[in-house]
Write an enzyme that holds these catalytic residues in place. Sequence first.
Site, PDB file in Angstrom:
ATOM      1  N   SER A   4      -8.941  -9.939  10.297  1.00 43.45           N
ATOM      2  CA  SER A   4      -7.645 -10.243   9.707  1.00 43.45           C
ATOM      3  C   SER A   4      -7.676 -11.597   8.994  1.00 43.45           C
ATOM      4  O   SER A   4      -8.476 -11.784   8.072  1.00 43.45           O
ATOM      5  CB  SER A   4      -6.564 -10.155  10.788  1.00 43.45           C
ATOM      6  OG  SER A   4      -5.281 -10.142  10.227  1.00 43.45           O
ATOM      7  N   ASP A  95      -2.808   0.179   7.792  1.00 45.56           N
ATOM      8  CA  ASP A  95      -2.803  -1.281   7.828  1.00 45.56           C
ATOM      9  C   ASP A  95      -2.377  -1.792   6.462  1.00 45.56           C
ATOM     10  O   ASP A  95      -2.930  -1.362   5.445  1.00 45.56           O
ATOM     11  CB  ASP A  95      -4.230  -1.755   8.145  1.00 45.56           C
ATOM     12  CG  ASP A  95      -4.378  -3.259   8.251  1.00 45.56           C
ATOM     13  OD1 ASP A  95      -3.402  -3.997   8.019  1.00 45.56           O
ATOM     14  OD2 ASP A  95      -5.498  -3.690   8.568  1.00 45.56           O
ATOM     15  N   HIS A 125      -3.930  -1.745  11.963  1.00 43.70           N
ATOM     16  CA  HIS A 125      -4.464  -3.100  11.977  1.00 43.70           C
ATOM     17  C   HIS A 125      -4.748  -3.515  13.417  1.00 43.70           C
ATOM     18  O   HIS A 125      -3.987  -3.206  14.322  1.00 43.70           O
ATOM     19  CB  HIS A 125      -3.444  -4.060  11.349  1.00 43.70           C
ATOM     20  CG  HIS A 125      -3.935  -5.457  11.242  1.00 43.70           C
ATOM     21  ND1 HIS A 125      -4.728  -5.879  10.216  1.00 43.70           N
ATOM     22  CD2 HIS A 125      -3.756  -6.531  12.039  1.00 43.70           C
ATOM     23  CE1 HIS A 125      -5.021  -7.151  10.375  1.00 43.70           C
ATOM     24  NE2 HIS A 125      -4.447  -7.576  11.491  1.00 43.70           N
TER      25      HIS A 125
END
Length: 153
Positions: A4, A95, A125
């Site tokens: 991320s 995501d 995600h």
Amino acid sequence: MGKSAGGNLAAVVALMARDAQDPSIRHQALLYPAIGTAGTESRRVNADAFILSNADMTKFGEYYAADSADWRYAPILAPSLAGLPPAITEVAEHDPLHDDGVLYVEALRDAGVAVELVNFPAMPHGFLNFPRFAKDGKRGIQAVIDSQGVALA
């Protein structure tokens, strides 16, 4: 390696290390990275996603307090991606950051960087954080191990 926002940091560190020629980085693992693209289809479709929403990303962007046109915020905007180490990039279909990863892979390929894209169609995600619960978690982790094993052999 990073997930991320950590994927963003890993990409930026790889660029900075390349430019400084030290340290020598031999592999990148970018896991559902936030690369700094906006207005993508995945951000629209997954705006209210379960683990990460557009509202979350807006707030995180405020915390980051950076110029969105600066390549250190958005590594996809770097003047050149050539000469970076090989990479594996994993993306999750559900995501908002899915297209960030895909677009960065395309940019890396265009720059001549060896890169593998692994898409997990049923995952949200952050799924790698839950390998016992996310059906593709273990497979995602193994793909990184395999990629690093080749690059670092």
